[in-house]
Design a protein around this motif. Structure first.
Motif, PDB file in Angstrom:
ATOM      1  N   THR A 137       7.488  13.066  -2.893  1.00 49.60           N
ATOM      2  CA  THR A 137       7.025  13.540  -1.586  1.00 49.60           C
ATOM      3  C   THR A 137       8.016  13.222  -0.481  1.00 49.60           C
ATOM      4  O   THR A 137       7.924  13.763   0.608  1.00 49.60           O
ATOM      5  N   ILE A 138       8.961  12.349  -0.757  1.00 52.97           N
ATOM      6  CA  ILE A 138       9.810  11.872   0.325  1.00 52.97           C
ATOM      7  C   ILE A 138      10.758  12.951   0.830  1.00 52.97           C
ATOM      8  O   ILE A 138      11.166  12.941   1.986  1.00 52.97           O
ATOM      9  N   GLU A 142       3.611   3.155 -10.877  1.00 54.04           N
ATOM     10  CA  GLU A 142       2.811   4.379 -10.791  1.00 54.04           C
ATOM     11  C   GLU A 142       2.825   4.950  -9.383  1.00 54.04           C
ATOM     12  O   GLU A 142       2.992   6.144  -9.179  1.00 54.04           O
ATOM     13  N   LEU A 143       2.648   4.062  -8.438  1.00 50.77           N
ATOM     14  CA  LEU A 143       2.624   4.506  -7.051  1.00 50.77           C
ATOM     15  C   LEU A 143       3.986   5.070  -6.657  1.00 50.77           C
ATOM     16  O   LEU A 143       4.095   6.083  -5.968  1.00 50.77           O
ATOM     17  N   LYS A 196       1.376  -0.940 -11.687  1.00 51.03           N
ATOM     18  CA  LYS A 196       0.767  -0.226 -10.563  1.00 51.03           C
ATOM     19  C   LYS A 196       1.810   0.224  -9.560  1.00 51.03           C
ATOM     20  O   LYS A 196       1.772   1.335  -9.047  1.00 51.03           O
ATOM     21  N   LEU A 215       4.317   8.410  -8.109  1.00 50.75           N
ATOM     22  CA  LEU A 215       3.437   9.368  -7.435  1.00 50.75           C
ATOM     23  C   LEU A 215       4.036   9.809  -6.099  1.00 50.75           C
ATOM     24  O   LEU A 215       3.960  10.972  -5.717  1.00 50.75           O
ATOM     25  N   LEU A 216       4.626   8.868  -5.403  1.00 50.24           N
ATOM     26  CA  LEU A 216       5.057   9.159  -4.043  1.00 50.24           C
ATOM     27  C   LEU A 216       6.510   9.592  -3.937  1.00 50.24           C
ATOM     28  O   LEU A 216       6.902  10.215  -2.964  1.00 50.24           O
ATOM     29  N   ASP A 238       0.864  -1.177   0.000  1.00 52.70           N
ATOM     30  CA  ASP A 238       0.000   0.000   0.000  1.00 52.70           C
ATOM     31  C   ASP A 238       0.898   1.222   0.000  1.00 52.70           C
ATOM     32  O   ASP A 238       2.126   1.079  -0.113  1.00 52.70           O
ATOM     33  N   SER A 239       0.348   2.401   0.130  1.00 48.93           N
ATOM     34  CA  SER A 239       1.188   3.583  -0.064  1.00 48.93           C
ATOM     35  C   SER A 239       2.256   3.677   1.025  1.00 48.93           C
ATOM     36  O   SER A 239       3.375   4.094   0.749  1.00 48.93           O
ATOM     37  N   ALA A 240       1.931   3.268   2.249  1.00 50.29           N
ATOM     38  CA  ALA A 240       2.941   3.325   3.302  1.00 50.29           C
ATOM     39  C   ALA A 240       4.083   2.366   2.983  1.00 50.29           C
ATOM     40  O   ALA A 240       5.258   2.682   3.219  1.00 50.29           O
ATOM     41  N   ILE A 272       6.181   3.977   0.389  1.00 52.99           N
ATOM     42  CA  ILE A 272       6.996   5.049   0.985  1.00 52.99           C
ATOM     43  C   ILE A 272       8.207   4.442   1.698  1.00 52.99           C
ATOM     44  O   ILE A 272       9.323   4.934   1.577  1.00 52.99           O
TER      45      ILE A 272
END
Ligand SMILES: Nc1ncnc2c1ncn2[C@@H]1O[C@H](COP(=O)(O)OP(=O)(O)OP(=O)(O)O)[C@@H](O)[C@H]1O
Ligand SMILES: [Mg+2]
Lengths: 364, 257
Positions: free
Chosen positions: A92-93, A84-85, A81, A88-89, A53-55, A58
């Motif tokens: 932000t790091i 892509e994630l 997928k 996307l993320l 998942d996104s966490a 990350i």
């Protein structure tokens, strides 16, 4: 190892990520990663990760960045997928969130300035309240309904608890005094003690303290909640004056009901003393009442009552003022309510002391 | 056949004597964006509150992930509540915490993540919903209506829920912001396999991102299905809502499909 596996292939290191890379596992993943000893060049294979998942992503990005800084790496085995994630993320790091650091002395200084500011604000509030007095009591502007409502909730609603406390206080005083008086054979003086201490001091003080706890706090909470929900702003925008709408009805309600409550507490307190005297010293009811009639001058009762409007105004003013001080969060309702009760009880006691000094100086 | 994640059967809601929902039934499938539509006061928010176990229906059965929610044990209920994120109509941020603390709250409560990790996640969620980093240290009272919506969405997304409930997410946003919000929701659904249940009045959202929807009118379901199926309905409320001149002109293309 649950989330990593290290394999050496020729002069390459292969780091296999596996398991569930989800938020509830992210801290274990981090711990495991810290134990790894890796050599470069390194290939990271994520094809065996079976949930993410996104966490999780990350966490992967953090690891990826750390490794990338150390040597040559390559990631394989991801699907569309995951890519892509990742994309996307990834940006932000590096975002740095602002942190407000506070130093002990800063807080002390701020608290001091805050206290001083609040004092000035209170003076301004007092001034404005009294400046609006005549406006607020003009029959056209006066809020009868609100005042009656507050008389009902702060006055009538407090009858039971005031009866209970003043009865008990009267009784306790009688018990305590009776032991001493009995030693001197001065049993009948219990009536003087009870009558004068209850009417002059105890009933006004106890009543004011109970009302400060009950109504002062509710005034603060009510006005504070109205501030948070912007009801106060709505009122102001419609041209309703908050002093006429909120403050004066509450002040007047308490100024009317506190003397009445005190009168009631006088009666119940003396009654408590009467019961205790009967049981402890065997003074009959008629003896008690007769003596009371002789020694309890109306003066004492009036001196007690004179104090109560002052107490009432203090409680209502502090309660309303603290309500207006509530800032935009729910926590401050709690803080201001506490402050309101503490301040008003303190001021009631301080005023009581002042009255005692004045009465003594005047010799009454 | 797609799997229903939420199944509502014969639901009746009453406040006192007033009936809000009169025997309504529907299903929400996995990975779809499902809309709940209806006029003001038709009971959309109440319906969602019943699904997320804040209100108890008068009668009827609601199942989530195949389990009847009225028979869950406390532990099961806690677990279920962790698997969804909710964006309330008015944000409902904790007013005494900063935005960053609001988002971090579920993370601190439910995970063992380190401070650093939490910070990364908070920063990522803020960025995802389109808020600048400086917003992190602000309090809810210092935010605009649209910022509150975004911050609340970031909090709803904090635990990477599989199920997302949004109560009017785009109301109060500027038109560009609203479209970005729609795009974001679609993106999240595609990438994270979310199931999204959203209450909305926003025609753009309705025509562009909803897979299926439900229209409540007169205490009952007036229309239910894809936009095509809903438009095929002749219920007076559907006529009024969708077939007025404004909508006809603006969404001509969509209406003709
Ligand atoms: N706690 C409550 N007690 C009594 N009636 C309620 C309560 N909560 C909601 N209602 C009623 O239920 C009805 C539906 O309310 P709800 O909040 O679901 O409307 P809605 O469809 O979300 O409307 P909107 O689009 O305006 O948000 C309303 O008529 C409201 O008066
Ligand atoms: Mg609603």
């Amino acid at each position: 190892m649950n989330y990593f596996e290290v394999k050496q292939k020729e002069n390459q290191t292969l780091l296999i990520c596996k398991g569930e890379w989800i938020i509830y596992k992210a801290s274990s993943i981090e711990k495991e990663f810290k134990k790894l000893k890796l050599t470069f060049p390194l290939t990271i294979d994520v094809s065996s990760v079976n949930d993410f998942d996104s966490a999780g992503v990350i966490e992967f990005i953090t690891i990826y960045k750390k490794l990338k800084a150390k040597g040559k790496i390559k990631v394989i085995g991801y699907n569309q997928k995951e890519l892509e994630l990742f994309k996307l993320l990834e940006p932000t790091i590096d975002i740095k969130l602002p942190h407000k650091k506070s130093f002990f002395l800063d807080d002390v200084g701020k608290a001091a300035i805050e206290g001083f500011k609040n004092f000035l604000l209170f003076l301004a509030f007092l001034g404005e309240t009294f400046a609006k007095f005549f406006y607020s009591i003009k029959p056209k502007n006066f809020r009868y309904k609100e005042m009656v409502y507050h008389i009902y909730t702060s006055g009538v609603g407090a009858l039971f608890i005031i009866a209970l406390t003043s009865f008990l206080v009267g009784m306790v005083v009688a018990y305590q005094a009776s032991v001493q008086l009995h030693k001197f054979g001065a049993d009948i003086f219990i009536v003087d003690t009870i009558g004068i201490s209850v009417t002059r001091e105890l009933a006004p003080l106890i009543t004011a303290i109970v009302v400060a706890g009950r109504s002062g706090s509710s005034y603060t909470a009510e006005i504070g909640a109205m501030k948070i929900t912007e009801e106060i702003n709505a009122m102001k925008s419609m041209g309703f004056d908050v002093y006429a709408f909120l403050v004066w009805p509450r002040i007047l309600a308490l100024v009317i009901s506190l003397p009445l409550l005190t009168f009631f507490a006088d009666i119940v307190g003396i009654y408590g003393g009467l019961i205790a005297s009967k049981f402890e010293l065997g003074i009959s009811f008629s003896q008690f009442v007769e003596r009371l009639y002789e020694v309890l001058k109306v003066k004492h009762y009036i001196l007690g009552l004179i104090k109560t409007p002052v107490f009432a105004a203090t409680i209502a003013l502090i309660g309303c003022f603290r309500g207006f001080l509530v800032s935009d969060n729910t926590q401050s309702i709690g803080l201001q309510t506490t402050a309101s009760v503490v301040n008003s009880i303190f001021l009631v006691i301080a005023f009581d002391a002042l009255f005692s000094v004045i009465y003594t100086e005047l010799g009454i | 056949m797609k799997k229903p994640i939420i199944k509502v059967q014969d639901l009746v809601t009453k406040f006192g004597d007033r009936v809000i929902h009169d025997h309504i039934s529907f299903e929400i499938f996995e990975k779809e964006i499902f809309g709940i539509l209806g006029g003001s006061g038709s009971g959309k928010s109440v319906l969602v509150k019943e699904i997320i176990m804040l209100l108890r229906p008068f009668s009827g059965k609601i199942s989530i992930f195949g389990k009847d929610i009225s028979t869950l044990s406390f532990k099961e209920a806690q677990e279920l509540k962790r698997s969804w994120g909710v964006l309330f109509q008015f944000g409902a941020l904790f007013t005494s915490l900063t935005v960053a603390q609001n988002i971090a709250m579920p993370l601190i409560e439910y995970t063992t993540l380190s401070k650093k990790q939490i910070e990364h996640i908070v920063a990522a969620k803020l960025e995802l919903v389109g808020l600048k980093p400086f917003v992190a240290s602000m309090y809810p009272s210092e935010l605009s209506g649209g910022m509150i919506k975004r911050a609340a969405l970031a909090r709803a997304l904090a635990l990477d829920p599989k199920l997302l409930f949004l109560d009017e997410p785009t109301s109060g946003l500027d038109p560009v912001g609203a479209r970005n919000f729609d795009k974001l929701i679609q993106e999240l659904r595609d990438i994270l396999d979310l199931t999204v249940v959203m209450i909305t009045h926003d025609l753009d959202s309705i025509f562009t991102i909803l897979d299926r929807m439900l229209l409540i009118a007169d205490k009952k379901i007036a229309a239910y299905g894809t936009i095509k199926e809903v438009l095929a309905s002749t219920h007076p409320f559907v006529e009024e809502f969708f077939k007025n001149d404004f909508v006809k002109k603006r969404y001509l293309k969509e209406l003709n499909v």
